[in-house]
Motif scaffolding. Structure first.
Motif, PDB file in Angstrom:
ATOM      1  N   PHE B 230       0.845  -1.191   0.000  1.00 23.60           N
ATOM      2  CA  PHE B 230       0.000   0.000   0.000  1.00 23.60           C
ATOM      3  C   PHE B 230       0.875   1.232   0.000  1.00 23.60           C
ATOM      4  O   PHE B 230       1.719   1.421   0.875  1.00 23.60           O
ATOM      5  CB  PHE B 230      -0.944   0.039   1.201  1.00 23.60           C
ATOM      6  N   LYS B 231       0.638   2.063  -1.016  1.00 27.66           N
ATOM      7  CA  LYS B 231       1.419   3.288  -1.155  1.00 27.66           C
ATOM      8  C   LYS B 231       0.521   4.485  -0.877  1.00 27.66           C
ATOM      9  O   LYS B 231      -0.650   4.478  -1.255  1.00 27.66           O
ATOM     10  CB  LYS B 231       1.967   3.389  -2.590  1.00 27.66           C
ATOM     11  N   GLU B 232       1.079   5.488  -0.251  1.00 25.44           N
ATOM     12  CA  GLU B 232       0.301   6.695   0.005  1.00 25.44           C
ATOM     13  C   GLU B 232      -0.119   7.340  -1.311  1.00 25.44           C
ATOM     14  O   GLU B 232      -1.222   7.842  -1.456  1.00 25.44           O
ATOM     15  CB  GLU B 232       1.161   7.668   0.811  1.00 25.44           C
ATOM     16  N   ARG B 233       0.809   7.308  -2.253  1.00 27.85           N
ATOM     17  CA  ARG B 233       0.521   7.790  -3.596  1.00 27.85           C
ATOM     18  C   ARG B 233       0.553   6.588  -4.525  1.00 27.85           C
ATOM     19  O   ARG B 233       1.525   5.846  -4.541  1.00 27.85           O
ATOM     20  CB  ARG B 233       1.591   8.811  -4.006  1.00 27.85           C
ATOM     21  N   LEU B 240       3.630   2.258   2.656  1.00 28.75           N
ATOM     22  CA  LEU B 240       3.214   2.639   4.011  1.00 28.75           C
ATOM     23  C   LEU B 240       3.090   1.364   4.823  1.00 28.75           C
ATOM     24  O   LEU B 240       3.381   1.317   6.001  1.00 28.75           O
ATOM     25  CB  LEU B 240       1.846   3.335   3.980  1.00 28.75           C
TER      26      LEU B 240
END
Ligand SMILES: Cc1cc2nc3c(=O)[nH]c(=O)nc-3n(C[C@H](O)[C@H](O)[C@H](O)COP(=O)(O)OP(=O)(O)OC[C@H]3O[C@@H](n4cnc5c(N)ncnc54)[C@H](O)[C@@H]3O)c2cc1C
Ligand code: SF4
Lengths: 705, 330
Positions: B230-233, B240
């Protein structure tokens, strides 16, 4: 008053026309400031303060001066440094690496001073005073007691706590210049939004005449408002070059870009809005603050878009100074914050009043253009079926919703722009003006307008811009470039054409006034058999170059634009990820000179707005007074995955003339997104950036989704 | 970037010899996507870079009885695109494919990915002489720590940034280490270290030692795996939270016989979710069982001031990784 040629007579204007300089840009033939290499050129670099606030007790340049590769050293003569990244000294050396090495040899003694890097800390009682004028300057309007009374008597009142964070410009091309002196003449390549403004700045700074300064910006990679003044970096480049007697290139690093060359101020607002039983807005109450860094300047216009009755608006706003780099204008200064706050509070009031937000807007928005645009946009996004009557009522897990935002802007044109048209005997036409292309496409617009007004193919025309050797044009700010330049191109081309007609009329045996030119053929309007091909006509110039300079005329441009946007988003309520799915942008800007570059501006503005709303965050550390993410890894710009499907609807009003479009489509983006997130989740998120942690916290507070 | 000299190693022995020579501080260079950033930011300034790419044979992918063998210089792009890896170890292909951007994957190597240094923004700035740079304090504790660890921290609170590491650990991989004195194999679980052991390095490698290869056991019958990040962007970003899940399921494909679950983005080293592994083992894999299991993960988490959100987020990612590995639709 001048008028545009009828659209049906134009081959290029109001069409999709690919960029004139596209091939040069993608092949690398286009030379940007950073690409300039001159014989003997040195590399300049600036030493910056590692502290947020300090006295410079002593500065010892001798180490750098002794370095064999160093040809110039400069003391910025600062007694106080006031933010992390403030300029202290500079050097020019034979390579960037050696310049950096030399900076290490400059020894600065600082006496540390207390600092503040957040609005809260700057405003707190007992906060260290970081500027003589104090940390806060107040701006007030209206009568608080009276507005509160109106609110108390209103059928519905809503309140919101809105936060817009600081945004840095993040131009892909950094600020910088290449300076070269020849005697007392300065030639400077600089990434700028105003070549002529820079010429004046440099002349003033060095106390020389403007004709001694030549400024060049053939191509540039974005400015967004941060590249008007020559800036410390431009001055330093020119000063170092003067000291060294050699050309100096000084391009800032990404870190310096983040710290020292501007940003969009923050805006933190408590808003209250009242509505009557019919859903009409009764009052607006605002207590707010914002910071523009060390200069403090952080305003935004309110009330925005919607009509608030006379005397029913109260504002108390604090412009807050903090120890951080100063703000600079940024794409529609102030307006995106105004819109974000307004779009949210209006959405809330609509809900409270039990009115569909679309209807609520139609009820309260006095602008006739937007009245029409709301309906067009609603139709395109499928408002009737896609808007959740009960927010958050969509499927579980990934939830969808739609929202609306609105904006306005001025634009217009500046009278001072001049354009030179040269018609050569061999048929070639060169059109020159000292404007600059920030990436918006003005070079292409000059090209196509000239071709259409002359009535010849674009291939006959060469546009020349970006240099002070060309006639004066204004800086590119306030979305006035197109409104300034294209009327002048129109006028100069008309004048040139008239002169050409005078030359060729005898050969055709008609009056010059009876001639016209279309598709490269000059003909007698009354008798088409009397005609000459363009090149046959120009050959009659017989070695002379027809050379005309003429200026801006009234009637071809106006100002004032409206727009609205509809966003559809998907929110993953388990991870907090907001994914914009679709944007519909309806925007007027008068005559769309180039529909392709216009759509491109709107696409870009939407991406930039999403980026601001979802991920960009200048993260200041209150303990060290530094920005901890001065890079494009953790200062997060939107990338391809954040870009939704974008449908642009140009609300074409050619009868209004050209207006300008660079800024306005940036305005409604974040508000539309925020409202869509609410419609999707039933949870109001009123602070940016809406990163996963913020969304998860908001969802958790409401007891999950 | 400070001046340095550059050395093209001819073979492994040469490389470790030169790296082991303490007269000039030397660091290995693979793709350079990490170390060049460190040097540009000037908090890492080796006197010499020893180029490993000049050593022949370190960039091979091979399959044998032992399983999958990946040379240290195999590029992430090659792992992501390898058809057999995609089939036998989809999680590994996914992990490699989740790193950075296409440009980074075209240049970045597996060895470099495992040995890359942390992304803590204080670590990455020359202005902050923090504990990981042998300084006295951790700036993140009282500063900005949204991206920092929620478990295993102290006195330093980084997260390990590698995407391939959690998956390789979940797959039971081992690394081959070459030193001056010879080579040894170490299982992934013992390769990374926590700051309490040594807060100036992230793994057991001693100065001068290299990773030469990574071996992943051959897939057993009924093994399933998946990596989820899971990436913030959504576009290029570090995790993250991420999860590598490797499961062994029964013949029916419904019951979990063995679970190997490793979290990324939450701890200074890839974090094995032991409690969740135990709870899942022997269970029929359905949404309820998985939710039960992941609730036990990170039970000992001690979030910092700005990163509490990571605990729930990591559990969600772990849940999704397990379900996806098992092929359970929800
Ligand atoms: C913008 C950006 C985004 C990134 N995103 C991600 C991401 O999402 N996920 C992720 O996992 N990584 C990411 N990275 C980190 C990095 O690029 C990758 O991990 C890459 O795989 C590193 O490999 P390399 O070969 O380029 O390493 P190098 O930079 O060459 O080396 C990295 C470190 O490992 C050491 N080293 C290299 N090879 C060996 C070896 N064989 N033995 C011992 N030590 C060795 C080097 O000395 C150095 O300290 C990102 C980097 C950047 C710049
Ligand atoms: S978390 Fe580690 S790397 Fe970051 S500041 Fe603290 S000690 Fe340094």
């Amino acid at each position: 008053m001048a008028q545009w040629k009828p659209l049906e007579k134009m081959r290029y204007v109001a069409h999709d026309v690919p960029r004139t300089d596209g091939p040069a840009k993608v092949t690398g033939a286009a030379k940007y400031t950073a690409d300039i290499v001159l014989p003997g050129m040195l590399y300049g670099m600036i030493l910056r303060s590692p502290h947020a606030h300090a006295y410079v007790k002593n500065i010892d340049l001798s180490g750098a001066e002794k370095h064999p590769a160093v040809k110039a050293v400069l003391d910025m003569n600062k007694y106080t440094v006031r933010y992390y990244g403030d300029e202290v000294a500079a050097v020019a050396a034979t390579s960037p690496e050696l310049a950096e090495e030399a900076l290490d040899l400059i020894k600065v003694q600082y006496e540390l001073l207390p600092f503040v890097v957040t609005e809260e800390a700057a405003m707190a009682p007992g906060a260290p005073r970081i500027a003589e004028e104090g940390n806060v300057s107040w701006e007030r309007a209206g009568d608080k007691a009276k507005v509160e009374q109106i609110l108390a008597g209103s059928s519905h009142v809503v309140e919101a706590d809105i936060r817009c964070q600081v945004q840095v410009h993040a131009c892909l091309e950094s600020h910088g210049a290449v300076a070269q002196w020849e005697g007392d003449k300065l030639k400077i390549w600089i990434s700028t939004q105003g070549v002529h403004g820079c010429r004046e700045d440099f002349a003033t700074y060095f106390e020389i005449d403007q004709d001694k300064v030549e400024v060049i910006c053939d191509y540039m990679g974005g400015g967004f408002g941060s590249k008007f003044p020559v800036g410390v970096e431009g001055q330093v480049a020119a000063r170092l070059a003067k000291i060294a007697g050699l050309p100096v290139k000084l391009m800032l690093s990404r870190k310096e870009e983040c710290l020292a060359v501007g940003n969009r101020p923050s805006a933190n607002m408590k808003l209250k809005m009242g509505g009557d039983s019919q859903g009409k807005i009764t009052a607006l109450w605002q207590e707010s603050n914002g910071t523009g860094g060390i200069s403090g300047n952080a305003g935004f216009p309110m009330p925005y878009i919607f009509a608030v009755p006379e005397g029913a608006y109260y504002k108390k706003h604090a412009h807050v100074r903090i120890n951080a780099g100063t703000e600079r204008p940024f794409r529609a200064p102030g307006h995106p914050m105004s819109a974000f706050g307004t779009d949210i509070i209006v959405d809330m009031l609509a809900e409270k009043a039990g009115i569909d937000p679309l209807r609520f807007r139609l009820l309260n928005d006095p602008d006739q253009s937007r009245q029409k645009q709301y309906k067009i946009g609603a139709e395109r996004i499928g408002w009737e079926t896609r808007w959740n009557k009960v927010p958050g009522s969509g499927s579980t897990g990934k939830k969808r919703g739609v929202g609306i935002g609105a904006g306005r802007w001025g634009g217009g044109g500046a009278r001072s722009t001049k354009v030179q048209v040269e018609i050569f005997p061999e048929g070639k036409v060169v059109v020159s003006t000292g404007t600059q292309d920030l990436g918006t496409g003005i070079r292409t617009l000059v090209h196509q307008v000239a071709a259409d007004i002359l009535g010849i193919p674009m291939s006959y025309v060469t546009p020349q811009i970006g240099r002070t050797i060309y006639p004066f044009s204004t800086g590119s700010g306030g979305s006035i470039t197109t409104g300034s330049v294209t009327p002048a191109v129109n006028n100069a081309c008309n004048t040139a054409l008239t002169r050409l007609f005078e030359k060729v009329a005898p050969a055709l045996g008609v009056d010059a006034g009876d001639l016209a030119c279309e598709d490269g053929v000059i003909y007698a309007i009354a008798d088409r058999s009397k005609s000459l091909k363009w090149k046959e006509a120009t050959a009659l110039l017989q070695g002379e170059v027809l050379n005309i300079t003429d200026g801006w005329v009234e009637g071809l441009s106006s100002s004032g634009v409206a727009g609205c946007q509809f966003a559809e988003v998907e929110v993953d309520t388990e991870t907090g990820r907001i994914k914009p799915l679709k944007y519909v942008a309806v925007q007027d800007f008068g005559l769309a000179v180039n529909t392709l570059t216009s759509r491109s501006q709107i696409n870009g503005a939407i991406v930039m707005g999403i980026s601001w709303c979802l991920s960009e965050d200048r993260t200041m550390d209150p303990k060290t007074g530094t920005m901890v993410n001065p890079n494009l890894e953790s200062y997060k710009l939107s990338g391809p995955m954040e870009i939704p499907e974008i449908e642009v609807i140009i609300d074409h009003m050619p009868e209004r003339g050209v207006i300008g479009l660079g800024e306005p489509p940036q305005v409604p983006v974040a508000g539309a997104l925020a409202n869509a997130v609410y419609n999707a989740t039933g949870v109001r998120i009123t602070r940016m950036p809406m990163t996963a942690d913020v969304v998860l916290q908001a969802l958790a507070k409401k007891g999950g989704a | 970037m400070k001046a340095f000299s550059y050395y093209n190693a001819t073979d492994l022995k040469d490389a470790v010899m030169v790296l082991g020579n303490m007269e000039v501080q030397s660091l290995p260079l693979a793709g350079g996507t990490d170390i060049l950033g460190e040097m540009k930011n000037r908090y890492v300034s080796p006197g010499r870079l020893v180029n490993l790419k000049s050593i022949p044979g370190l960039d091979k992918i091979s399959f044998g009885r032992e399983g999958l063998k990946l040379g240290a210089l195999v590029r992430l792009h090659d792992i992501a695109m390898d058809k057999r890896i995609q089939k036998d170890y989809p999680g590994l292909a996914q992990a490699a494919d989740s790193v950075g951007s296409p440009q980074l994957r075209n240049v970045g190597t597996l060895g470099g990915n495992l040995c890359q240094r942390p992304r803590c923004w204080y670590y990455r700035g020359e202005e902050y002489p923090c504990i990981r740079k042998s300084g006295g304090i951790c700036y993140a504790v009282s500063g900005r720590n949204k991206y920092h660890c929620v478990i295993g921290g102290g006195p330093c609170f980084i997260v390990h940034p590698s995407d391939t590491a959690p998956m390789l650990m979940a797959l039971g991989a081992k690394v081959t280490i070459q030193g001056v004195k010879g080579s040894r194999d170490v299982v992934m679980d013992e390769f990374f270290i926590l700051p309490e052991e040594d807060s100036t390095r992230e793994n057991i490698l001693l100065p001068g030692e290299l990773i030469t290869a990574v071996t992943v056991p051959a897939p057993a019958k009924g093994s399933r795996n998946c990596y989820l990040k899971f990436k913030e962007r959504g576009s290029r970003d570090f995790a993250l939270a991420s999860a590598g899940a490797s499961l062994l399921v029964d013949e029916a494909g419904t019951t979990c016989l063995k679970a190997s679950l490793v979290l990324g983005g939450v701890a200074p080293a890839p974090h094995r979710a032991k409690e969740a592994e135990a709870l899942l083992t022997g269970k029929k894999i359905d949404l309820q069982a998985v939710e039960q299991a992941v609730k036990a993960a990170l039970a000992d988490a001690a979030p910092m001031t700005e990163n509490e959100y990571k605990v729930g987020l990591a559990r969600t990612i772990l849940k999704r990784a397990i379900l996806r590995a098992a092929g359970v639709e929800v």
